[in-house]
Enzyme design. Structure first.
Site, PDB file in Angstrom:
ATOM      1  N   LYS A  76       0.857  -1.132   0.082  1.00  0.00           N
ATOM      2  CA  LYS A  76      -0.453   0.245  -0.353  1.00  0.00           C
ATOM      3  C   LYS A  76       0.631   1.508  -0.212  1.00  0.00           C
ATOM      4  CE  LYS A  76      -3.672  -1.657   2.497  1.00  0.00           C
ATOM      5  NZ  LYS A  76      -5.072  -1.958   3.129  1.00  0.00           N
ATOM      6  N   ASP A 112     -10.143   2.012   2.683  1.00  0.00           N
ATOM      7  CA  ASP A 112     -10.507   1.607   3.781  1.00  0.00           C
ATOM      8  C   ASP A 112     -11.513   2.177   4.978  1.00  0.00           C
ATOM      9  OD1 ASP A 112      -9.288  -0.872   3.124  1.00  0.00           O
ATOM     10  OD2 ASP A 112      -7.003   0.426   3.005  1.00  0.00           O
ATOM     11  N   THR A 163       2.972   2.624  21.496  1.00  0.00           N
ATOM     12  CA  THR A 163       3.987   3.409  22.131  1.00  0.00           C
ATOM     13  C   THR A 163       3.446   4.757  21.184  1.00  0.00           C
ATOM     14  OG1 THR A 163       4.879   1.700  20.229  1.00  0.00           O
ATOM     15  CG2 THR A 163       6.021   3.742  20.464  1.00  0.00           C
ATOM     16  N   MET A 230     -11.225  -4.189  13.075  1.00  0.00           N
ATOM     17  CA  MET A 230     -10.890  -4.680  11.814  1.00  0.00           C
ATOM     18  C   MET A 230     -10.486  -5.700  11.514  1.00  0.00           C
ATOM     19  SD  MET A 230      -8.877  -1.407  10.704  1.00  0.00           S
ATOM     20  CE  MET A 230      -9.610   1.006  11.948  1.00  0.00           C
TER      21      MET A 230
HETATM   22  P1  ATR Z   1      -0.825  -1.756  10.254  1.00  0.00           P
HETATM   23  O1  ATR Z   1      -0.673  -1.229   8.613  1.00  0.00           O
HETATM   24  O2  ATR Z   1      -1.582  -2.738  10.267  1.00  0.00           O
HETATM   25  O3  ATR Z   1      -1.551  -0.741  11.428  1.00  0.00           O
HETATM   26  P2  ATR Z   1       1.248  -1.257  11.559  1.00  0.00           P
HETATM   27  O4  ATR Z   1       2.023  -0.087  10.893  1.00  0.00           O
HETATM   28  O5  ATR Z   1       2.809  -2.064  12.071  1.00  0.00           O
HETATM   29  O6  ATR Z   1       0.175  -1.948  11.020  1.00  0.00           O
HETATM   30  O7  ATR Z   1       0.621  -0.635  13.045  1.00  0.00           O
HETATM   31  C1  ATR Z   1       0.605  -2.189  13.913  1.00  0.00           C
HETATM   32  C2  ATR Z   1      -0.216  -1.183  15.310  1.00  0.00           C
HETATM   33  O8  ATR Z   1      -0.369  -2.220  15.880  1.00  0.00           O
HETATM   34  C3  ATR Z   1       0.593   0.042  15.933  1.00  0.00           C
HETATM   35  O9  ATR Z   1      -0.591   0.611  16.797  1.00  0.00           O
HETATM   36  C4  ATR Z   1       1.521  -1.465  17.310  1.00  0.00           C
HETATM   37  O10 ATR Z   1       1.937  -0.368  18.238  1.00  0.00           O
HETATM   38  P3  ATR Z   1       3.056  -0.541  18.584  1.00  0.00           P
HETATM   39  O11 ATR Z   1       3.726   1.194  17.625  1.00  0.00           O
HETATM   40  O12 ATR Z   1       3.123   0.325  19.634  1.00  0.00           O
HETATM   41  O13 ATR Z   1       3.828  -0.987  18.086  1.00  0.00           O
HETATM   42  C5  ATR Z   1      -0.178  -2.250  16.987  1.00  0.00           C
HETATM   43  N1  ATR Z   1       0.407  -3.279  18.062  1.00  0.00           N
HETATM   44  C6  ATR Z   1       0.855  -4.576  17.540  1.00  0.00           C
HETATM   45  N2  ATR Z   1       0.913  -5.431  17.836  1.00  0.00           N
HETATM   46  C7  ATR Z   1       0.878  -4.819  19.431  1.00  0.00           C
HETATM   47  C8  ATR Z   1       0.347  -5.217  20.690  1.00  0.00           C
HETATM   48  N3  ATR Z   1       0.186  -6.424  20.851  1.00  0.00           N
HETATM   49  N4  ATR Z   1      -0.694  -4.497  21.285  1.00  0.00           N
HETATM   50  C9  ATR Z   1      -0.512  -3.123  21.028  1.00  0.00           C
HETATM   51  N5  ATR Z   1      -0.569  -2.732  20.680  1.00  0.00           N
HETATM   52  C10 ATR Z   1      -0.186  -3.616  19.496  1.00  0.00           C
END
Ligand code: ATR
Length: 291
Positions: A76, A112, A163, A230
């Site tokens: 994307k 989306d 984060t 989602m």
């Molecule tokens: P996407 O395109 O699916 O949003 P991404 O840009 O890698 O993928 O973002 C993943 C999101 O899921 C982020 O908000 C991530 O949190 P961090 O920014 O702290 O990494 C969140 N995420 C992934 N695993 C998680 C978990 N186990 N608990 C809480 N948040 C999680």
């Protein structure tokens, strides 16, 4: 006497979903249903692109007469870079899930967020106007839905991420749009969650993929809360189970998938298909798998 060809004889316009992996994609089924429903003469296929060959793959499809593409993981961002012209929602998302090959170049859109909003409001019957919304996650998926949600004029959106700086960055990006739509925008780490039930909680973290639950105060969930994940699958996600155990109503992202496809179809064909019957058919297929 010469024989003239009616439009019905014309070749079908070609579309596809491009990704890696792509074998699991339900988009060919969904768009075939939309074509039947609307009488639009299209073919829709799957395109597996090598990870390092996205642009060449798209160009080859276009050169072979392709009219448009849906773009899925992990391309994307590359699709965003490839487009010559972007819709405002694709520019805000920083990602493109829909490409259309126009005479004057490649148009990139992102449907989306529109799909999410339409599933929440039309299929699930929950109005976002005036609502208090909690958005969990601040990655690409979260970023893609903020502008379409703001356009529905919720009272407030709180963006919470493990984060925190990433949540702050989204708030900064969208604070102008939030002001325009009369919405208060907050963001931060898990402590930023209010201890009163929200109207809508959207899980945009990648957590459900590995069955992890994003940290969130349990008091955010109430009987009047729609908790929307989602993700989707044959079984309810961990997030949905959690929300239901706290008395909330839970929904998965299958409707979002169908509605983003309907909007892509509209971007390509100028005709808007009905999502609901296709969603019902997919739901029945998933239930059969789960049985
Ligand atoms: P996407 O395109 O699916 O949003 P991404 O840009 O890698 O993928 O973002 C993943 C999101 O899921 C982020 O908000 C991530 O949190 P961090 O920014 O702290 O990494 C969140 N995420 C992934 N695993 C998680 C978990 N186990 N608990 C809480 N948040 C999680």
């Amino acid at each position: 006497m010469s024989v003239s060809h009616s439009p019905a004889d014309a070749q079908r316009d070609r579309y596809a979903v491009v990704g890696n992996p792509v074998a699991h994609s339900k988009s060919p089924y969904i768009h075939a249903q939309f074509a039947l429903q609307t009488g639009e003469r299209i073919d829709y296929e799957r395109l597996l692109s090598p990870l390092d060959g996205f642009v060449e793959h798209v160009q080859a499809f276009h050169a072979a007469g392709g009219r448009g593409l849906n773009v899925t993981v992990p391309f994307k961002l590359e699709a965003h870079a490839l487009a010559h012209k972007l819709s405002p929602r694709a520019a805000a998302a920083g990602a493109v899930n829909t490409l259309r090959f126009d005479a004057d170049g490649i148009f990139g859109d992102n449907t989306d967020g529109f799909g999410l909003v339409r599933d929440i409001e039309v299929n699930l019957g929950v109005s976002l106007a005036g609502a208090r919304v909690l958005l969990l996650g601040a990655g690409g998926a979260a970023r893609g839905v903020v502008l379409p949600m703001l356009e529905r004029r919720p009272r407030e959106i709180t963006i919470v991420n493990r984060t925190a700086p990433k949540a702050h960055a989204l708030v900064e990006q969208f604070e102008g749009a939030a002001r325009e739509f009369g919405c208060r925008l907050f963001g931060g780490g898990p402590h930023a969650v209010d201890r009163n039930p929200y109207d809508v909680i959207v899980n945009a973290t990648a957590g459900s993929l590995d069955a992890a639950l994003p940290e969130c105060d349990e008091r955010a969930f109430g009987a009047g809360t729609l908790a929307y994940d989602m993700m989707y699958g044959a079984q309810p996600t961990v997030f949905m189970h959690h929300a239901q155990s706290l008395g909330a109503r839970a929904a998965d992202g299958l409707g979002m998938l169908v509605e983003q496809a309907a909007e892509s179809f509209f971007v390509w064909r100028g005709v808007r298909p009905e999502g609901a019957p296709v969603l019902a058919a997919l739901r029945a297929q998933l239930a059969a798998q789960a049985a």
